[in-house]
Design a protein around this motif. Structure first.
Motif, PDB file in Angstrom:
ATOM      1  N   VAL A  39       0.859  -1.185   0.000  1.00 25.55           N
ATOM      2  CA  VAL A  39       0.000   0.000   0.000  1.00 25.55           C
ATOM      3  C   VAL A  39       0.895   1.235   0.000  1.00 25.55           C
ATOM      4  CG1 VAL A  39      -1.977   1.130   1.098  1.00 25.55           C
ATOM      5  CG2 VAL A  39      -1.586  -1.303   1.507  1.00 25.55           C
ATOM      6  N   LYS A  51      -1.249   3.173  11.325  1.00 22.89           N
ATOM      7  CA  LYS A  51      -1.213   1.830  11.910  1.00 22.89           C
ATOM      8  C   LYS A  51      -0.036   1.690  12.873  1.00 22.89           C
ATOM      9  CE  LYS A  51      -3.300  -0.612   7.999  1.00 22.89           C
ATOM     10  NZ  LYS A  51      -3.115  -1.663   6.970  1.00 22.89           N
ATOM     11  N   GLY A 105      -3.715  -7.344  12.615  1.00 29.70           N
ATOM     12  CA  GLY A 105      -5.028  -7.925  12.858  1.00 29.70           C
ATOM     13  C   GLY A 105      -6.068  -6.901  13.265  1.00 29.70           C
ATOM     14  N   MET A 157      -5.360   0.969  14.882  1.00 32.36           N
ATOM     15  CA  MET A 157      -5.462   1.692  13.612  1.00 32.36           C
ATOM     16  C   MET A 157      -6.359   2.925  13.778  1.00 32.36           C
ATOM     17  SD  MET A 157      -6.052  -1.438  10.891  1.00 32.36           S
ATOM     18  CE  MET A 157      -7.801  -1.231  11.007  1.00 32.36           C
ATOM     19  N   GLU A 195      -0.522   4.856   5.768  1.00 29.28           N
ATOM     20  CA  GLU A 195      -0.857   4.278   4.460  1.00 29.28           C
ATOM     21  C   GLU A 195      -2.050   5.010   3.871  1.00 29.28           C
ATOM     22  OE1 GLU A 195      -1.767   0.124   5.058  1.00 29.28           O
ATOM     23  OE2 GLU A 195       0.345  -0.440   4.863  1.00 29.28           O
ATOM     24  N   LYS A 196      -2.139   4.960   2.572  1.00 28.88           N
ATOM     25  CA  LYS A 196      -3.365   5.357   1.880  1.00 28.88           C
ATOM     26  C   LYS A 196      -4.477   4.455   2.401  1.00 28.88           C
ATOM     27  CE  LYS A 196      -5.689   6.920  -1.856  1.00 28.88           C
ATOM     28  NZ  LYS A 196      -5.992   8.359  -1.812  1.00 28.88           N
ATOM     29  N   TYR A 197      -5.635   5.027   2.760  1.00 22.64           N
ATOM     30  CA  TYR A 197      -6.755   4.225   3.244  1.00 22.64           C
ATOM     31  C   TYR A 197      -7.594   3.765   2.054  1.00 22.64           C
ATOM     32  CZ  TYR A 197     -10.984   2.779   5.663  1.00 22.64           C
ATOM     33  OH  TYR A 197     -12.051   2.052   6.124  1.00 22.64           O
ATOM     34  N   LEU A 198      -7.661   2.455   1.869  1.00 21.84           N
ATOM     35  CA  LEU A 198      -8.466   1.888   0.780  1.00 21.84           C
ATOM     36  C   LEU A 198      -9.895   1.728   1.291  1.00 21.84           C
ATOM     37  CD1 LEU A 198      -5.883  -0.801  -0.401  1.00 21.84           C
ATOM     38  CD2 LEU A 198      -6.228   1.487  -1.323  1.00 21.84           C
ATOM     39  N   HIS A 253     -10.385  -8.586   1.269  1.00 21.34           N
ATOM     40  CA  HIS A 253      -9.231  -9.178   1.953  1.00 21.34           C
ATOM     41  C   HIS A 253      -8.923 -10.502   1.258  1.00 21.34           C
ATOM     42  CE1 HIS A 253      -6.936 -10.556   5.672  1.00 21.34           C
ATOM     43  NE2 HIS A 253      -7.075 -11.649   4.964  1.00 21.34           N
ATOM     44  N   GLN A 267     -15.900 -10.401   7.511  1.00 18.13           N
ATOM     45  CA  GLN A 267     -15.381 -10.330   8.874  1.00 18.13           C
ATOM     46  C   GLN A 267     -16.272  -9.443   9.719  1.00 18.13           C
ATOM     47  OE1 GLN A 267     -11.271  -9.382   9.325  1.00 18.13           O
ATOM     48  NE2 GLN A 267     -10.636 -10.530   7.525  1.00 18.13           N
ATOM     49  N   LEU A 289      -4.886  -6.405   0.589  1.00 19.19           N
ATOM     50  CA  LEU A 289      -6.151  -5.760   0.256  1.00 19.19           C
ATOM     51  C   LEU A 289      -6.172  -5.727  -1.267  1.00 19.19           C
ATOM     52  CD1 LEU A 289      -6.203  -2.877   2.884  1.00 19.19           C
ATOM     53  CD2 LEU A 289      -7.329  -5.114   2.989  1.00 19.19           C
ATOM     54  N   ILE A 307      -0.549  -6.097   3.086  1.00 14.82           N
ATOM     55  CA  ILE A 307      -0.700  -5.464   4.404  1.00 14.82           C
ATOM     56  C   ILE A 307       0.097  -6.161   5.503  1.00 14.82           C
ATOM     57  CG2 ILE A 307      -2.758  -4.006   4.152  1.00 14.82           C
ATOM     58  CD1 ILE A 307      -4.436  -6.362   5.237  1.00 14.82           C
ATOM     59  N   ILE A 341     -14.790  -5.831   2.469  1.00 14.60           N
ATOM     60  CA  ILE A 341     -14.491  -6.034   3.902  1.00 14.60           C
ATOM     61  C   ILE A 341     -15.514  -5.384   4.826  1.00 14.60           C
ATOM     62  CG2 ILE A 341     -11.990  -6.320   3.549  1.00 14.60           C
ATOM     63  CD1 ILE A 341     -11.673  -3.404   4.586  1.00 14.60           C
TER      64      ILE A 341
HETATM   65  C1  MV4 Z   1      -6.308  -1.247   5.857  1.00 16.18           C
HETATM   66  C2  MV4 Z   1      -7.608  -0.903   5.452  1.00 16.18           C
HETATM   67  C3  MV4 Z   1      -7.727   0.069   4.478  1.00 16.18           C
HETATM   68  N1  MV4 Z   1      -6.625   0.667   3.979  1.00 16.18           N
HETATM   69  N2  MV4 Z   1      -5.253  -0.639   5.333  1.00 16.18           N
HETATM   70  C4  MV4 Z   1      -7.616  -4.346   9.263  1.00 16.18           C
HETATM   71  C5  MV4 Z   1      -6.886  -5.533   9.778  1.00 16.18           C
HETATM   72  C6  MV4 Z   1      -5.491  -5.370   9.365  1.00 16.18           C
HETATM   73  N3  MV4 Z   1      -4.952  -6.629   8.996  1.00 16.18           N
HETATM   74  C7  MV4 Z   1      -5.520  -4.407   8.246  1.00 16.18           C
HETATM   75  N4  MV4 Z   1      -6.821  -3.814   8.230  1.00 16.18           N
HETATM   76  C8  MV4 Z   1      -7.139  -2.870   7.327  1.00 16.18           C
HETATM   77  N5  MV4 Z   1      -6.096  -2.217   6.766  1.00 16.18           N
HETATM   78  C9  MV4 Z   1      -5.416   0.299   4.413  1.00 16.18           C
HETATM   79  N6  MV4 Z   1      -4.341   0.900   3.893  1.00 16.18           N
HETATM   80  C10 MV4 Z   1      -8.704  -1.564   6.003  1.00 16.18           C
HETATM   81  C11 MV4 Z   1      -8.469  -2.558   6.962  1.00 16.18           C
HETATM   82  C12 MV4 Z   1      -9.656  -3.215   7.464  1.00 16.18           C
HETATM   83  C13 MV4 Z   1      -9.918  -4.566   7.185  1.00 16.18           C
HETATM   84  C14 MV4 Z   1      -9.027  -5.346   6.467  1.00 16.18           C
HETATM   85  C15 MV4 Z   1      -9.292  -6.670   6.208  1.00 16.18           C
HETATM   86  C16 MV4 Z   1     -10.480  -7.232   6.624  1.00 16.18           C
HETATM   87  C17 MV4 Z   1     -11.384  -6.489   7.337  1.00 16.18           C
HETATM   88  C18 MV4 Z   1     -11.121  -5.156   7.624  1.00 16.18           C
HETATM   89  C19 MV4 Z   1     -12.049  -4.384   8.331  1.00 16.18           C
HETATM   90  C20 MV4 Z   1     -11.775  -3.083   8.600  1.00 16.18           C
HETATM   91  C21 MV4 Z   1     -10.581  -2.487   8.175  1.00 16.18           C
END
Ligand code: MV4
Length: 447
Positions: free
Chosen positions: A131, A158, A164, A168, A200-203, A208, A232, A277, A286, A436
């Motif tokens: 990312v 983060k 996990g 964040m 990180e840039k927020y997607l 997942h 999830q 992601l 990630i 997600i």
């Molecule tokens: C992110 C994201 C959006 N953008 N990173 C949540 C768990 C951790 N493993 C990473 N996570 C996320 N990272 C960026 N750059 C959104 C999440 C996230 C998420 C990721 C996977 C499955 C479910 C999730 C629920 C909320 C946020």
């Protein structure tokens, strides 16, 4: 090959590992807390050692007790399962120092991937797409503002020691950035004793998708395809499937190839999962998990390969039983995690299971350590079993899943089975059309 393996876990995964050991003709030792004296894996193991009272920190996390149990029983290897000590680098090092094989990667590889900044830097160096974001830790506000402006809002802060979903914070605009950085860092320091954070840039609407990899211990790496774990709730996976409904064969081969090469170049040994992601046709690394995962059976279903056998073979120095070209993907598999929880509120529901009847028939697998009359102790996580269904394609898999859910009976406690009966009839799920955030939105609407 090992003579005797000690299984440092409980529940369905202890039984899963025990089954693999039995098939390979390896003696088994289980360790258990006083709360688990009646557990299925304790009854089925060749030997068992009670290592302490119910709280995990006094039993399943007690390294000294587990090493002592190895010494007493003469176990030559330890399988850590998932959770507990499975990603504890110190545990892997201590076992090595006692000439006991940790069935997993080296302590150093566990350590790298446990530090999320180091993991991301390593992934990037190995050619895995990551990312966009800061190159390492960010400490001052000015630097944070510069990076965020460069990658564009929204951004996510983060904790390096998190993972996990812990630690964040999202900043939608520059107005949120200062507080997000400050609180993320302070909370990380308090929770993990390490206040390092990265940006990180927020997607916003990713899926997942995780790639199952293996290093063979001789510098070769392979991949076993991906799993889609987008469904999830509060960072707990609920439903996992393979292959991902979002990927085509070309995308699968491309990301799989990148991961397998990275594992080879890293000199990684054993099972691993590289988490991405996935949004608009792009993969963004990630995290990497350095253990066997709860959802590994969906990969086993579509490849026909026993991943615990492979872990044991690799750890004993025997290498993998397959080369990349031998790994073929066949059909579709879905796993439902059956938790002892209220299906709407997800509050734990421990107690006695008065009746337990599992579905059967072609394409059905149930991994569970419980039985009729079993009393679920209140001390551990609420997973009581996994239903894994395989079909020649996703439609057949869903038909079979609906039928299997109808047959499944768990009386005496609440379980998440009713949730799955709803999901299997949902149009978005039938179409594989989810990200997600889908499940949390669905659950909010249902209330
Ligand atoms: C992110 C994201 C959006 N953008 N990173 C949540 C768990 C951790 N493993 C990473 N996570 C996320 N990272 C960026 N750059 C959104 C999440 C996230 C998420 C990721 C996977 C499955 C479910 C999730 C629920 C909320 C946020």
């Amino acid at each position: 090959m090992f003579q005797k393996i000690l299984i440092a876990n409980r529940g369905e995964i202890a039984l899963r590992v025990l089954r693999a050991c039995k098939e390979l003709g390896i003696q088994t030792v289980v360790v258990h807390s006083t709360a688990d004296a009646d557990a299925m894996h304790v009854r089925l193991a060749d030997e068992s050692v009670c290592i302490g009272p119910p709280p995990s920190r006094d039993s399943y996390l007690n390294i000294h007790q587990i090493v002592a149990a190895c010494e007493i029983t003469g176990a030559d290897a330890v399988h850590p399962g998932y959770g507990f000590l499975s990603e504890n680098a110190k545990f892997a090092d201590i076992l090595a120092a006692h000439n006991i094989t940790f069935i997993g990667p080296s302590g150093d590889h566990i350590r790298i991937m446990g530090d999320k900044i180091e993991a991301k830097r390593t992934a990037k160096r190995l050619g895995i797409p990551v990312v966009p974001g800061s190159d390492g830790a960010v400490t001052d506000q000015k630097e944070a503002r510069r990076i965020a402006a460069e990658i564009g809002y929204p951004v996510i802060i983060k904790a390096s020691a998190g993972g996990g979903g812990r630690g964040m914070k999202v900043a939608l605009t520059e107005d949120d950035l200062e507080i997000a950085l400050q609180t993320a860092s302070t909370e990380a320091g308090a929770a993990f004793g390490d206040d390092a954070v990265y940006i990180e840039k927020y997607l916003q609407k990713p899926r997942h998708i995780e790639v199952q990899v293996f290093g063979d211990g001789f510098g070769r790496g392979v991949h076993f395809g991906e799993r889609d774990c987008s469904l999830q709730r509060r960072h707990q996976k609920v439903w996992e499937e393979a292959p991902s409904p979002a990927l085509n064969a070309e995308e699968r081969a491309r990301i799989g190839g990148i991961c397998a090469k990275a594992i080879a170049d890293l000199g990684y040994s054993g099972a691993g999962t590289i988490e991405f992601l996935y949004e608009n046709g792009e993969f963004y690394f990630i995290e990497m998990n350095t253990r066997l995962q709860v959802e590994h059976p969906v990969t086993e279903a579509i490849t026909g390969i026993d991943l615990v056998h492979e872990q044991i073979r690799v750890a004993s120095g025997g290498g993998l039983s397959v080369r990349q070209e031998d790994i073929k993907f066949n059909g579709h598999a879905i796993e439902c995690r059956i938790n002892a929880e209220d299906p709407r509120t997800f509050t734990p529901s421990p107690g006695t299971i008065t009746h337990f009847h599992t579905p059967g028939g072609l394409g059905i697998r149930v991994d569970s350590g419980v039985y009729s009359g079993y009393k679920i102790p209140p001390y551990y996580d609420s997973l009581i079993g996994k239903l894994i269904v395989h079909g020649r394609n996703r439609v057949e898999c869903m038909m079979r899943l609906r039928r299997a859910l109808d047959e499944f009976v768990v009386d005496g406690i609440k379980t998440t089975l009713p949730l799955f009966r709803d999901l299997v009839g949902n149009a978005d799920i039938a179409n594989g059309d989810y990200d997600i955030h889908w499940l949390e939105k669905y659950l909010a609407k249902e209330e």
